[in-house]
Design a protein around this motif. Structure first.
Motif, PDB file in Angstrom:
ATOM      1  N   SER A   2       1.052  -1.201   0.039  1.00 50.38           N
ATOM      2  CA  SER A   2      -0.219   0.014   0.116  1.00 50.38           C
ATOM      3  C   SER A   2       0.812   1.412   0.011  1.00 50.38           C
ATOM      4  O   SER A   2       2.073   1.306   0.316  1.00 50.38           O
ATOM      5  N   VAL A  81      -5.215   8.052   0.737  1.00 51.28           N
ATOM      6  CA  VAL A  81      -6.062   8.526   1.976  1.00 51.28           C
ATOM      7  C   VAL A  81      -5.813   7.436   2.937  1.00 51.28           C
ATOM      8  O   VAL A  81      -5.773   6.117   2.703  1.00 51.28           O
ATOM      9  N   ASP A  83      -6.863   5.189   6.116  1.00 50.14           N
ATOM     10  CA  ASP A  83      -8.488   4.851   6.683  1.00 50.14           C
ATOM     11  C   ASP A  83      -8.157   4.509   8.080  1.00 50.14           C
ATOM     12  O   ASP A  83      -7.085   4.789   8.643  1.00 50.14           O
ATOM     13  N   GLU A  84      -9.120   3.814   8.684  1.00 47.06           N
ATOM     14  CA  GLU A  84      -9.095   3.596  10.416  1.00 47.06           C
ATOM     15  C   GLU A  84      -7.864   2.563  10.627  1.00 47.06           C
ATOM     16  O   GLU A  84      -7.313   2.745  11.386  1.00 47.06           O
ATOM     17  N   ARG A  85      -7.692   1.587   9.605  1.00 43.92           N
ATOM     18  CA  ARG A  85      -6.474   0.723   9.829  1.00 43.92           C
ATOM     19  C   ARG A  85      -5.375   1.266   9.810  1.00 43.92           C
ATOM     20  O   ARG A  85      -4.068   0.935  10.764  1.00 43.92           O
ATOM     21  N   LYS A 146       1.857  -8.014   9.409  1.00 42.43           N
ATOM     22  CA  LYS A 146       1.335  -8.866   9.934  1.00 42.43           C
ATOM     23  C   LYS A 146      -0.148  -8.808   9.662  1.00 42.43           C
ATOM     24  O   LYS A 146      -0.791  -9.927   9.741  1.00 42.43           O
ATOM     25  N   GLU A 147      -0.708  -7.713   9.654  1.00 43.68           N
ATOM     26  CA  GLU A 147      -1.976  -7.869   9.379  1.00 43.68           C
ATOM     27  C   GLU A 147      -2.631  -7.827   7.666  1.00 43.68           C
ATOM     28  O   GLU A 147      -3.744  -7.840   7.524  1.00 43.68           O
ATOM     29  N   SER A 148      -1.552  -8.073   6.769  1.00 44.53           N
ATOM     30  CA  SER A 148      -1.985  -8.045   5.432  1.00 44.53           C
ATOM     31  C   SER A 148      -2.159  -9.517   5.059  1.00 44.53           C
ATOM     32  O   SER A 148      -1.764 -10.558   5.569  1.00 44.53           O
TER      33      SER A 148
ATOM     34  N   VAL B  31     -12.492   2.738   2.539  1.00 41.99           N
ATOM     35  CA  VAL B  31     -11.135   2.258   2.913  1.00 41.99           C
ATOM     36  C   VAL B  31     -10.363   1.924   1.893  1.00 41.99           C
ATOM     37  O   VAL B  31     -10.846   1.827   0.854  1.00 41.99           O
ATOM     38  N   THR B  32      -9.098   1.320   2.304  1.00 36.99           N
ATOM     39  CA  THR B  32      -8.235   0.965   1.216  1.00 36.99           C
ATOM     40  C   THR B  32      -8.373  -0.458   0.845  1.00 36.99           C
ATOM     41  O   THR B  32      -9.311  -1.313   1.753  1.00 36.99           O
ATOM     42  N   GLN B  34      -6.249  -2.864   0.825  1.00 37.03           N
ATOM     43  CA  GLN B  34      -5.380  -3.636   1.999  1.00 37.03           C
ATOM     44  C   GLN B  34      -6.319  -3.898   3.191  1.00 37.03           C
ATOM     45  O   GLN B  34      -6.208  -4.902   3.718  1.00 37.03           O
ATOM     46  N   THR B  35      -7.164  -2.956   3.518  1.00 37.95           N
ATOM     47  CA  THR B  35      -8.015  -3.032   4.828  1.00 37.95           C
ATOM     48  C   THR B  35      -9.142  -4.141   4.334  1.00 37.95           C
ATOM     49  O   THR B  35      -9.160  -5.131   5.274  1.00 37.95           O
ATOM     50  N   ALA B  38      -7.061  -7.617   4.437  1.00 34.62           N
ATOM     51  CA  ALA B  38      -7.071  -7.760   6.103  1.00 34.62           C
ATOM     52  C   ALA B  38      -8.287  -8.257   6.919  1.00 34.62           C
ATOM     53  O   ALA B  38      -8.000  -9.272   7.486  1.00 34.62           O
ATOM     54  N   ASN B  43      -7.274 -11.028   9.765  1.00 34.22           N
ATOM     55  CA  ASN B  43      -6.171 -10.428  10.374  1.00 34.22           C
ATOM     56  C   ASN B  43      -6.468  -9.083  10.948  1.00 34.22           C
ATOM     57  O   ASN B  43      -5.830  -8.632  11.835  1.00 34.22           O
ATOM     58  N   TYR B  44      -7.545  -8.509  10.590  1.00 34.71           N
ATOM     59  CA  TYR B  44      -7.886  -7.223  11.187  1.00 34.71           C
ATOM     60  C   TYR B  44      -9.346  -7.212  11.469  1.00 34.71           C
ATOM     61  O   TYR B  44     -10.440  -7.494  10.692  1.00 34.71           O
ATOM     62  N   SER B  45      -9.742  -6.888  12.720  1.00 36.28           N
ATOM     63  CA  SER B  45     -11.091  -6.662  13.001  1.00 36.28           C
ATOM     64  C   SER B  45     -11.501  -5.207  12.890  1.00 36.28           C
ATOM     65  O   SER B  45     -11.040  -4.177  13.336  1.00 36.28           O
ATOM     66  N   PRO B  46     -12.582  -4.980  11.859  1.00 29.02           N
ATOM     67  CA  PRO B  46     -12.911  -3.575  11.714  1.00 29.02           C
ATOM     68  C   PRO B  46     -13.807  -2.901  12.830  1.00 29.02           C
ATOM     69  O   PRO B  46     -14.245  -3.743  13.791  1.00 29.02           O
ATOM     70  N   SER B  47     -13.864  -1.542  12.681  1.00 28.46           N
ATOM     71  CA  SER B  47     -14.674  -0.927  13.635  1.00 28.46           C
ATOM     72  C   SER B  47     -16.049  -1.237  13.609  1.00 28.46           C
ATOM     73  O   SER B  47     -16.360  -1.872  12.492  1.00 28.46           O
ATOM     74  N   LEU B  50     -17.328   0.605  10.420  1.00 28.62           N
ATOM     75  CA  LEU B  50     -16.970   0.090   9.051  1.00 28.62           C
ATOM     76  C   LEU B  50     -17.744  -1.328   8.792  1.00 28.62           C
ATOM     77  O   LEU B  50     -18.208  -1.847   7.589  1.00 28.62           O
TER      78      LEU B  50
END
Lengths: 148, 78
Positions: A2, A81, A83-85, A146-148, B31-32, B34-35, B38, B43-47, B50
């Motif tokens: 990214s 941009v 984002d939250e992550r 780690k998170e991707s 969001v992107t 990549q999010t 994930a 691997n990622y817990s969204p809000s 989201l």
């Protein structure tokens, strides 16, 4: 990868390109000059004060140059941009950098208490500032992987 | 202590919605890509916001997209 991840790599390169030569320069200045015992504080404070504008301007310029090179090399038009992550990862990186810097400051105070040397204290403050920045950037890169 | 994880079936919903790409979903929820990757991988817990936005895109409830399951019972683990 990214755009935020690329930004981290660019920040890592620019901070190494700017900080390391400056530290080497300041250290050689410190060793070559005959500074009186009362002038140490003045020398180190001016070295730190000069570092702040130097870092800001050089990082802006180097960041622009590296971003252009990266964009030409990869032909990437990805959104910049956040984002939250991205914000969460940035916060985690800042937290790690903060902990490292705090440890460095405590170490500097401890060294000042033991050795009574202002120079040793400022060298540790300098190094902890640099190391904490690198740790902040590297930890962000780590969280992205780690998170991707 | 039992460990719970947040799982999801976004990939299936994307497939059912005209094979929506990750990029399209990312644009719709702001969001992107990549999010989204994930989140899909777990691997990622969204809000909460989201998560609601994602459910809204697929016109379903939050519980239909996201599940809070025991790690051992995770059927979707790759």
């Amino acid at each position: 990868m990214s755009s935020q991840e690329k930004d981290n790599y660019i920040s890592l390169i620019t901070s190494i390109f700017v900080s390391v030569p400056y530290f080497v320069y300041v250290f050689f200045q410190y060793q070559s000059q005959n500074i009186g015992s009362g002038e140490y504080l003045n020398f180190w404070v001016s070295a730190i004060l000069f570092l702040i504008p130097l870092r800001i301007f050089s990082e802006i310029i180097l960041h622009i140059i590296f971003s252009i090179i990266a964009a030409i090399a990869t032909g990437d038009k990805e959104s910049t941009v956040k984002d939250e992550r991205d914000k969460l990862i940035e916060l985690k990186g800042t937290r790690n950098a903060y902990y490292t810097f705090c440890t460095g400051i405590f170490l500097a105070m401890f060294v000042l208490f033991i050795t009574k040397s202002i120079s040793a204290m400022f060298i540790i403050v300098f190094l902890s500032g640099f190391v904490s920045e690198i740790i902040g950037i590297i930890s962000q890169i780590y969280y992205y992987h780690k998170e991707s | 202590m039992e460990k719970y994880i947040i799982n999801n079936i976004i990939r299936r919903f994307r497939f059912e919605h005209n094979e929506m790409t990750q990029e399209e979903l990312a644009l719709k929820v702001g969001v992107t890509r990549q999010t989204i990757i994930a989140i899909e991988k777990g691997n990622y817990s969204p809000s909460l916001e989201l998560a609601f936005k994602i459910a809204q895109v697929f016109n379903v409830t939050l519980e239909e997209v996201f599940m809070y399951v025991l790690k051992e019972e995770n059927k979707f683990e790759k």
